[in-house]
Design a protein around this motif. Sequence first.
Motif, short mmCIF file in Angstrom:
data_model
loop_
_atom_site.label_atom_id
_atom_site.label_comp_id
_atom_site.label_asym_id
_atom_site.label_seq_id
_atom_site.Cartn_x
_atom_site.Cartn_y
_atom_site.Cartn_z
N VAL A 160 9.92 -0.07 2.20
CA VAL A 160 10.58 -0.90 3.22
C VAL A 160 11.50 -0.05 4.07
CG1 VAL A 160 12.25 -2.76 3.57
CG2 VAL A 160 10.39 -3.06 1.95
N ASN A 161 12.26 0.82 3.45
CA ASN A 161 13.18 1.68 4.19
C ASN A 161 12.44 2.65 5.11
OD1 ASN A 161 15.55 0.53 3.22
ND2 ASN A 161 15.54 1.83 1.41
N GLU A 162 11.28 3.14 4.68
CA GLU A 162 10.50 4.02 5.53
C GLU A 162 10.01 3.29 6.78
OE1 GLU A 162 8.70 7.22 2.29
OE2 GLU A 162 7.39 5.68 3.09
N TYR A 197 7.00 5.02 9.30
CA TYR A 197 5.68 4.39 9.30
C TYR A 197 5.76 3.19 10.22
CZ TYR A 197 4.31 7.28 5.40
OH TYR A 197 4.01 8.35 4.62
N GLU A 198 4.60 2.85 10.79
CA GLU A 198 4.55 1.74 11.73
C GLU A 198 3.34 0.87 11.40
OE1 GLU A 198 3.62 1.41 16.42
OE2 GLU A 198 5.17 2.83 15.83
N LEU A 199 3.53 -0.42 11.51
CA LEU A 199 2.44 -1.37 11.27
C LEU A 199 1.57 -1.41 12.52
CD1 LEU A 199 1.12 -3.56 9.53
CD2 LEU A 199 2.68 -5.19 10.59
N LYS A 201 0.84 -1.21 0.00
CA LYS A 201 0.00 0.00 0.00
C LYS A 201 0.87 1.25 0.00
CE LYS A 201 -3.77 2.32 2.44
NZ LYS A 201 -3.37 3.59 1.92
N ARG A 202 1.90 1.27 0.83
CA ARG A 202 2.78 2.43 0.88
C ARG A 202 3.53 2.60 -0.44
NH1 ARG A 202 3.49 7.24 1.20
NH2 ARG A 202 5.59 7.93 1.61
N ALA A 203 3.95 1.51 -1.06
CA ALA A 203 4.65 1.59 -2.35
C ALA A 203 3.73 2.17 -3.42
CB ALA A 203 5.15 0.21 -2.75
N ARG A 204 2.46 1.78 -3.41
CA ARG A 204 1.50 2.36 -4.36
C ARG A 204 1.34 3.85 -4.13
NH1 ARG A 204 -1.31 -2.46 -3.22
NH2 ARG A 204 -2.64 -1.36 -1.77
N ASP A 205 1.29 4.26 -2.86
CA ASP A 205 1.18 5.69 -2.53
C ASP A 205 2.41 6.46 -3.02
OD1 ASP A 205 -1.27 5.22 -1.32
OD2 ASP A 205 -0.46 5.25 0.73
N ILE A 206 3.58 5.90 -2.80
CA ILE A 206 4.83 6.54 -3.25
C ILE A 206 4.82 6.68 -4.77
CG2 ILE A 206 7.33 6.19 -3.51
CD1 ILE A 206 7.24 4.86 -0.70
#
Length: 68
Positions: free
Chosen positions: A50-52, A58-60, A25-30
């Motif tokens: 992944v690095n973020e 970011y936290e799960l 999801k974060r990769a799609r946002d980026i």
Amino acid sequence: MLRPAMNDILKKGQSYYSFVLAIAKRARDISQDAIDSGNLLDQKPVDLAVNEFYDGKYELVETEASKG
């Protein structure tokens, strides 16, 4: 740079599946942010995501519903 291991990012008891979904999801946002702003990325969106998470940007956060 070597990718950080999932064990270095996840806390005890967190789901690998939830982590993979959060990264996707974060990769799609980026990727979408780069398209919207017209910027070219020098790294793959998944690597950036992944690095973020590894850097603590970011936290799960899992809810009871997401745990099964």
